[in-house]
Design a protein around this motif. Structure first.
Motif, short mmCIF file in Angstrom:
data_model
loop_
_atom_site.label_atom_id
_atom_site.label_comp_id
_atom_site.label_asym_id
_atom_site.label_seq_id
_atom_site.Cartn_x
_atom_site.Cartn_y
_atom_site.Cartn_z
N ASN A 497 106.48 97.31 69.21
CA ASN A 497 105.15 97.44 69.82
C ASN A 497 104.39 96.13 69.78
O ASN A 497 103.82 95.68 70.78
CB ASN A 497 104.39 98.52 69.05
CG ASN A 497 103.41 99.25 69.93
OD1 ASN A 497 103.22 98.88 71.09
ND2 ASN A 497 102.80 100.27 69.38
N ASN A 501 103.43 93.64 72.87
CA ASN A 501 102.06 93.21 73.16
C ASN A 501 101.98 91.69 73.24
O ASN A 501 101.29 91.12 74.10
CB ASN A 501 101.09 93.71 72.08
CG ASN A 501 100.65 95.16 72.32
OD1 ASN A 501 100.88 95.70 73.42
ND2 ASN A 501 100.07 95.78 71.32
N ALA A 502 102.70 91.00 72.30
CA ALA A 502 102.69 89.53 72.28
C ALA A 502 103.31 88.99 73.58
O ALA A 502 102.78 88.04 74.19
CB ALA A 502 103.47 89.03 71.07
N ASP A 531 101.19 84.83 68.73
CA ASP A 531 101.55 84.49 70.13
C ASP A 531 100.67 83.35 70.60
O ASP A 531 99.65 83.05 69.96
CB ASP A 531 101.43 85.72 71.03
CG ASP A 531 100.02 86.25 71.09
OD1 ASP A 531 99.12 85.52 71.55
OD2 ASP A 531 99.78 87.44 70.64
N ILE A 536 92.49 87.90 71.45
CA ILE A 536 91.87 89.22 71.73
C ILE A 536 90.39 89.01 72.06
O ILE A 536 89.65 88.44 71.25
CB ILE A 536 92.02 90.14 70.51
CG1 ILE A 536 93.48 90.19 70.04
CG2 ILE A 536 91.53 91.55 70.82
CD1 ILE A 536 93.64 90.54 68.59
N VAL A 540 87.15 93.66 72.89
CA VAL A 540 88.36 94.47 72.69
C VAL A 540 88.59 94.74 71.21
O VAL A 540 89.05 95.80 70.81
CB VAL A 540 89.58 93.76 73.34
CG1 VAL A 540 90.87 94.52 73.02
CG2 VAL A 540 89.41 93.67 74.84
N LYS A 552 95.29 96.97 80.02
CA LYS A 552 96.39 96.73 80.97
C LYS A 552 96.30 97.69 82.14
O LYS A 552 95.78 98.79 82.00
CB LYS A 552 97.74 96.88 80.24
CG LYS A 552 97.92 95.82 79.18
CD LYS A 552 99.08 96.10 78.26
CE LYS A 552 99.07 95.15 77.08
NZ LYS A 552 100.03 95.51 76.08
N GLY A 557 100.26 100.04 80.56
CA GLY A 557 99.86 100.34 79.18
C GLY A 557 99.23 101.71 79.07
O GLY A 557 98.51 102.14 79.96
N GLY A 559 97.71 102.48 75.99
CA GLY A 559 96.65 102.33 74.97
C GLY A 559 96.98 103.09 73.70
O GLY A 559 96.10 103.39 72.90
N GLY A 561 99.87 102.15 71.71
CA GLY A 561 100.71 101.32 70.84
C GLY A 561 100.08 100.99 69.50
O GLY A 561 100.65 101.32 68.45
N LEU A 562 98.94 100.36 69.50
CA LEU A 562 98.34 99.91 68.23
C LEU A 562 97.88 101.10 67.39
O LEU A 562 97.98 101.06 66.16
CB LEU A 562 97.19 98.95 68.50
CG LEU A 562 97.62 97.55 68.96
CD1 LEU A 562 96.40 96.67 69.25
CD2 LEU A 562 98.49 96.88 67.90
#
Ligand code: ADP
Length: 609
Positions: A497, A501-502, A531, A536, A540, A552, A557, A559, A561-562
């Motif tokens: 994940n 994202n990176a 990265d 960010i 955000v 995204k 995306g 939303g 993942g994190l």
């Protein structure tokens, strides 16, 4: 209020007690007055009887002496000295024996011819007593009686006189003389001395002639009228004294004079008087009042003690009741509180059950979510994986065509080489598919030691084609071989994940670089993913770990993942954080507690394939 009433009650009781004592005093005074008067009257009766018996005793003495032949002879022959002398002797002898003051004989003119005190300086012999009432009465043929102060001696006495006849048996004849006896009454006074109350003997005129109060003697009860004064002067009854009323005496001497009891005595119209002492009456009344006060005090004290005792008893009963009430209240409260506690306990139990239910739901939901996130990721990776598989597939096809051609030409060695290539390519495909299979499998919260370096490499491998396709360099730096406790699949899910994202972040950047490092910090293992992306944005950061927050475009995306990654890391007692790097780009850090037994080399215990 109660105390005011109580005080008023006490005041009333004291007032009533004072009134009662005063009433007792007055009653006792009246009673004592009556008693003392009665006692006085009895005393006077005795004194009167005594006095009368004394007077009576001598009553016949002159008469008896009057018939003596010498008496008649002396009266008939007063010059006969021998007879006179004999009579004098006789008189003085009888006087001594009879214990009278004097015996004497007078002729018709009142001249004393013979007397018991013939040989004394103040003898009656030769004196004339014609002025005395007793002489006159005797001469008149009656018995003469009189009380007065002696003319010759100055001593008071009671005189009894009798006529003497020439012929004793022929009494109707004229008396030839008078014989008299004088009796002293001073000894009566002596016997009264002991009496506290004044006692007086008063004559017909109201003149006191005997008394235990010497100052009152020869003073009158009331002022005497002129006639009475004259009579006294004529008879020299009290010598030449002027008789004054007792009321004119000094106050101190008068004390006791007033209310009295009286008893008539003798034929002379005397009065015996006794003046009851007011002090004695007062004393007696006072004693009664003190006794009453004492009785009342004892009564009051007893009543007070009874009252106190009753009050203490009441108080004790009251306090016992209060205690009982308190105990009952306590019992009631304990029961109530116990019930409340029981209820609260039941509530807690039901809430706990609900919580457990919710937790269970959450956990299953979370699992579902994790799985969903994973599948979403797989979807995203599908294109890359397809490409990844297409390449070896195309190569296999080309190598297979080449092998057929080489075999047809008889170039077995070259055909074998191509077959070898085919084998290598298919092995590579098998490896990719194996990774995918492992990742797609549903985790069952299996806890094992996870080698972080291995997880990072597995994740990197799954995304390798993606990285290469976008021309992104991926550096992996293992500073410390760290192992943690947890689920390997989930750990990879987190790492994929973050790498994804990176990758997304550096897609548009001029320099495309992602670096992963594994290190440890005290008791924690650290995985850092940096990265070279734009970092960010400020707005955000706040929502970074919220589910369904994404910047995204849709399709790319979700939303999740994190949010999922963070919850997985927290479930492993770790922490996921993010920050922007000063040189640009973002850095995500996974902190996880180091496993107790850290393997020394990679390839120790791996939970999943
Ligand atoms: P998704 O990737 O589906 O958008 P995530 O929860 O993984 O959902 O990420 C949420 C958002 O966080 C992303 O949309 C992005 O805006 C931001 N983000 C995540 N990683 C980075 C990163 N490395 N650099 C910059 N922004 C990032």
């Amino acid at each position: 209020m109660k105390s005011v009433r109580f005080k008023a009650g006490i005041c009333l009781a004291v007032a009533v007690a004072i009134l009662a004592v005063a009433a007792v005093y007055l009653l006792a005074a009246g009673r004592a007055g009556d008693d003392i008067h009665a006692a006085g009257a009895r005393q006077l009766q005795i004194i009167a009887l005594d006095l009368e018996s004394v007077l009576e005793r001598y009553e016949t003495l002159p008469f008896t002496l009057g018939v003596h032949p010498d008496v008649v002879r002396v009266l008939l022959r007063p010059d006969e000295n021998r007879t006179v002398q004999r009579l004098n002797q006789l008189f003085s002898q009888i006087q001594r024996h009879a214990k009278v003051s004097a015996i004497y004989l007078m002729d018709k003119e009142g001249n004393t011819l013979a007397a018991s005190n013939w040989n004394e300086p103040l003898t009656f012999v030769g004196r004339n007593f014609a002025f005395r009432p007793y002489f006159r009465e005797a001469l008149a043929g009656k018995a003469g009686r009189f009380y007065g102060i002696g003319n010759a001696t100055g001593e008071p006495g009671y005189f009894i006189a009798h006529p003497v006849y020439a012929e004793a048996l022929h009494q109707p004849a004229e008396p030839i003389g008078v014989i008299a006896v004088k009796i002293g009454l001073a000894e009566f006074e002596q016997t009264w001395r002991s009496s506290e109350d004044p006692i007086t003997l008063v004559d017909r005129n109201g003149v006191v002639f005997l008394s235990n109060r010497p100052e009152w003697r020869y003073h009158s009860m009331k002022p005497l009228d002129r006639q009475a004064q004259q009579r006294l002067a004529d008879t020299l009854q009290y010598a030449a004294r002027t008789i004054q009323p007792i009321a004119l005496l000094p106050k101190k001497v008068q004390a006791g004079f007033g209310d009295h009891v009286a008893q008539p005595v003798s034929r002379l119209g005397w009065q015996l008087m006794l003046f009851p002492s007011q002090a004695r009456i007062n004393r007696s009344a006072l004693l009664s009042a003190i006794a009453a006060a004492l009785v009342l005090s004892v009564g009051a004290i007893s009543a007070w003690a009874v009252h106190q005792r009753r009050r203490r008893l009441e108080e004790r009963i009251e306090s016992r009741k209060a205690l009982q009430r308190a105990a009952e209240e306590l019992d009631r409260k304990i029961v109530q509180r116990t019930q409340e506690l029981l209820q609260a306990n039941l509530d807690l139990a039901s809430r706990y059950a609900k919580l457990q239910e919710a937790e269970h739901l959450l956990r299953s939901t979370q699992n579902e979510l994790v799985q969903a996130g994973k599948l979403a990721m797989l979807g995203q990776m599908a294109a890359g994986v397809t490409h990844e598989l297409n390449q070896p597939l195309a190569a296999i096809r080309a190598f297979a065509d080449n092998a057929i051609t080489f075999l047809a030409r008889g170039q077995a060695a070259k055909a074998e080489e191509n077959l070898g290539q085919i084998s290598a390519a298919s092995a590579r495909m098998g490896a990719i598919i194996g990774q995918l299979k492992g990742f797609a499998r549903k985790s069952h919260d299996a806890v094992a030691t996870v080698d972080l370096a291995r997880s990072v490499q597995a994740s990197a491998m799954l995304l390798d084609s993606e990285f290469r396709r976008h021309g992104v360099r991926l550096d992996i730096e293992i500073l410390h071989h760290a192992a943690v406790l947890g689920d390997a699949v989930r750990t990879e899910q987190v790492l994929i994940n973050l790498l994804r994202n990176a990758l997304d972040a550096v897609e548009q950047a001029s320099e495309r670089r992602v670096a992963v490092s594994i290190d440890c910090d005290g008791e924690e293992a650290l995985v850092r993913i940096r990265d070279s992306g734009p970092g960010i944005p400020e707005d955000v950061v706040r929502h970074l770990f919220e589910p369904f927050f994404t910047t995204k475009p849709s399709g790319k995306g979700l939303g999740l993942g994190l949010a999922i990654s963070s919850s997985i890391v927290q479930a492993m007692n770790g922490q996921l954080s993010a920050r922007n790097l000063s040189e640009g780009g973002a850095e995500f850090t996974v902190r996880l507690p180091l496993a107790a037994d850290i393997p020394n080399e990679i390839g120790g215990q791996v939970a999943s394939a």
